[in-house]
Scaffold this active site. Sequence first.
Site, PDB file in Angstrom:
ATOM      1  N   GLY A   1       0.815  -1.215   0.000  1.00 35.76           N
ATOM      2  CA  GLY A   1       0.000   0.000   0.000  1.00 35.76           C
ATOM      3  C   GLY A   1       0.841   1.254   0.000  1.00 35.76           C
ATOM      4  O   GLY A   1       1.684   1.445   0.867  1.00 35.76           O
TER       5      GLY A   1
ATOM      6  N   GLU B   1     -17.908  18.652   2.761  1.00 33.22           N
ATOM      7  CA  GLU B   1     -17.174  19.293   1.666  1.00 33.22           C
ATOM      8  C   GLU B   1     -17.909  19.137   0.340  1.00 33.22           C
ATOM      9  O   GLU B   1     -18.029  20.087  -0.438  1.00 33.22           O
ATOM     10  CB  GLU B   1     -15.766  18.687   1.562  1.00 33.22           C
TER      11      GLU B   1
ATOM     12  N   ASP C   1      -5.552   3.437   7.889  1.00 28.25           N
ATOM     13  CA  ASP C   1      -6.991   3.205   8.069  1.00 28.25           C
ATOM     14  C   ASP C   1      -7.336   1.739   8.283  1.00 28.25           C
ATOM     15  O   ASP C   1      -8.452   1.420   8.692  1.00 28.25           O
ATOM     16  CB  ASP C   1      -7.766   3.711   6.829  1.00 28.25           C
TER      17      ASP C   1
END
Lengths: 424, 424
Positions: free
Chosen positions: A12, A171, A300
């Site tokens: 990752g 947003e 995460d």
Amino acid sequence: MTTTLPHVVVVGGGFAGLAATRALRRTPVRITLVDRRNHHLFQPLLYQVATAALNPGDIAYPIRSVLRLQQNARTILARVTGFDLARRRVQLVDGELHYDHLLVATGATHSYFGKDEWEAWAPGLKTIEDALEIRRRVLSAFEAAERLRDPAELPAVLTFVVVGAGPTGVELAGALSEIGRLTVARDFRSFDPRTLRVVLVEGAGRVLPPYPERLSAAARAQLERLGVEVRTGTLVTRIDQTGVWFGQEHLQARTVLWAAGVAASPLGALLGAPLDRAGRVLVAPDLSVPGHPEVFVAGDLMHCEQDGVPVPGVAPAAIQAGRAAARNIAARVAGAPTRPFRYRDKGSLATIGRAKAVGQLGRLEVTGFLAWWIWWLVHIAYLIGFRNRLSVMIGWAWQYFAFARGARLITGRAWEPGRAAPKP
Amino acid sequence: MTTTLPHVVVVGGGFAGLAATRALRRTPVRITLVDRRNHHLFQPLLYQVATAALNPGDIAYPIRSVLRLQQNARTILARVTGFDLARRRVQLVDGELHYDHLLVATGATHSYFGKDEWEAWAPGLKTIEDALEIRRRVLSAFEAAERLRDPAELPAVLTFVVVGAGPTGVELAGALSEIGRLTVARDFRSFDPRTLRVVLVEGAGRVLPPYPERLSAAARAQLERLGVEVRTGTLVTRIDQTGVWFGQEHLQARTVLWAAGVAASPLGALLGAPLDRAGRVLVAPDLSVPGHPEVFVAGDLMHCEQDGVPVPGVAPAAIQAGRAAARNIAARVAGAPTRPFRYRDKGSLATIGRAKAVGQLGRLEVTGFLAWWIWWLVHIAYLIGFRNRLSVMIGWAWQYFAFARGARLITGRAWEPGRAAPKP
């Protein structure tokens, strides 16, 4: 770089994986960073690609260019299919990699809470492709409105629903309202784009639930000033081509965007460790996988509690965890003990629109123009190292002064009138 | 704007259609511009998107934003399916438009000379999507090279063939060579990208066939200095997943790009007028369709001879023809006679690489740095009106000084090792 050095495999190339790789640049190891995409993505600005303010190239950068000068690291583009922890192998779609130390940092994606059929009607925002798909739908809705024969259909075509009022949802909702009320306000002839309706739906009792109540209230007031309808305490029970259901109530909407659930990368489940409800790996305090001191998880994908509260899934936490995992890998290489990860919360900022934002910096709460200005500086600072920051700055400055959005392209599958509903 | 004004329908928002619409801004007509894409594309720079130097948003701009302030014009996003010249209707996928005057300017696409099966292995370059597909293939080839197990496969993976040595082919070949030799030269660990092989194939006897011989020779010399192998007088007889055939000779190449044939938009054939071999409409001297003085054709879709030579399919000719068609539409609205179109050739420029180009400006022939500098100024000047020119300038300046390319993203379908050949 000899082949007798310990081999660290990092899976990752997001914030955690890249921070860990960079942190190991002077450690006597060989590093292989594996990612299925060739680019690192600055995810906090992804909503700006979705809302046509930035180009994809402004917020993404090839991983191998970031690591170009780091002689102890190589980058390979491959999809990881599994792990063989006993034999210390990472399985790739076309082979395998042996490791001495492994860091898995494959992040998270959006979750539809088991209602995966909603995805076709309410795309989420995690990749460049997601952002371009959202951009395509939003811009196509205005094009459809211009061509409508039956004016009775106009409200549904001009209604945009954003599900989830975390930072991304806030947003998106603010930016959508600005697009209609400012950016394209004068571009159409047969309807007034300022009549668009943006509905922000949140199951919790307030927007930005993790923020202090005062900031949630300020964010809500700023959203409403932008013309966004905010519906808190509202649960979505169904999404289809006609719009959104809240129990018996039906809201007709052609465009629905998903900014609600988060699910960890499925690779976490292949590490044989206990998971939390979202599929995150319950790591030891030093970020290693219980029973496998040579395997670490960061970003995460990790579930790590601190003072009884999980470390949040935000970019600064991923960067800090990546660096902590790297320090512990270096410690193990040196035969030293590992240390527990401590997350230092430097604050949070959420932007809402032009000169509108809220933020918490330590014990300081800021709102409005000041918060927006700090948000802007922080994001420019983070983009350092990307050549793109200058072009981002110009794009933003332009947008601020001219109310224009420079990246308003509909690409991919061309829009066709008569096909009002998005297809799976 | 009353509905009693004559209605002009312009099909196509490329250089010709947009120039015509702009030229009619003070004429007492209502204009409807129809395009199936929402953006005008600055096609001369499309190869820079394909070679990762520019973002799509740098060279494309929403048509309706260009026409925002032109009160007598509206833009609709729709696909045109045909014409009913007797009833003066343009047929759309979902309806029809009545016109009093019609301008068809739908341009051209690439042609495989009847070998459409080659397209899967050798994509052409006409749209943003084409450019992103080429970028994906080129960048993926380097990624594949990094992961190869069998070194015998390396030459095929690192061989890039460009078929056709017109301006686009020359620009692509030069840029590909620069990517390998400069941009990504230090990015890989298991092979040297500078060993890439770029082969530019042309059926005619020299590169840039329409240019004067001296410039063709200069362009060839500059290409060879960049490491491009130039093969003129060479006909491609077959393209498949293994590479390119020239009669019995087989050149193994994973990546083949098509910059050879041009075929007019298929809409030209629906106008009932005679066509040339490439499907272009043989227009009258005033650019109208013979027998239909209310229908005009301009740009790459028109076949118009001047002094016995066809007007070339380049952007300046399309702009001039669009304006001439607009003048003739205005003349007909005013009841005045139309005038023949005269193409004024202001010169041609083809860029080859960093500080390398050739050009003809009237009787002046220029090569090398001077030609490149003029090319740069001309293209920046043309981009005026696009907010993007500043970001383009920055992108180019960066590329020039740092040998970097800022838009090196592989998007869309992710590349998978083991799937070396492109799929249709």
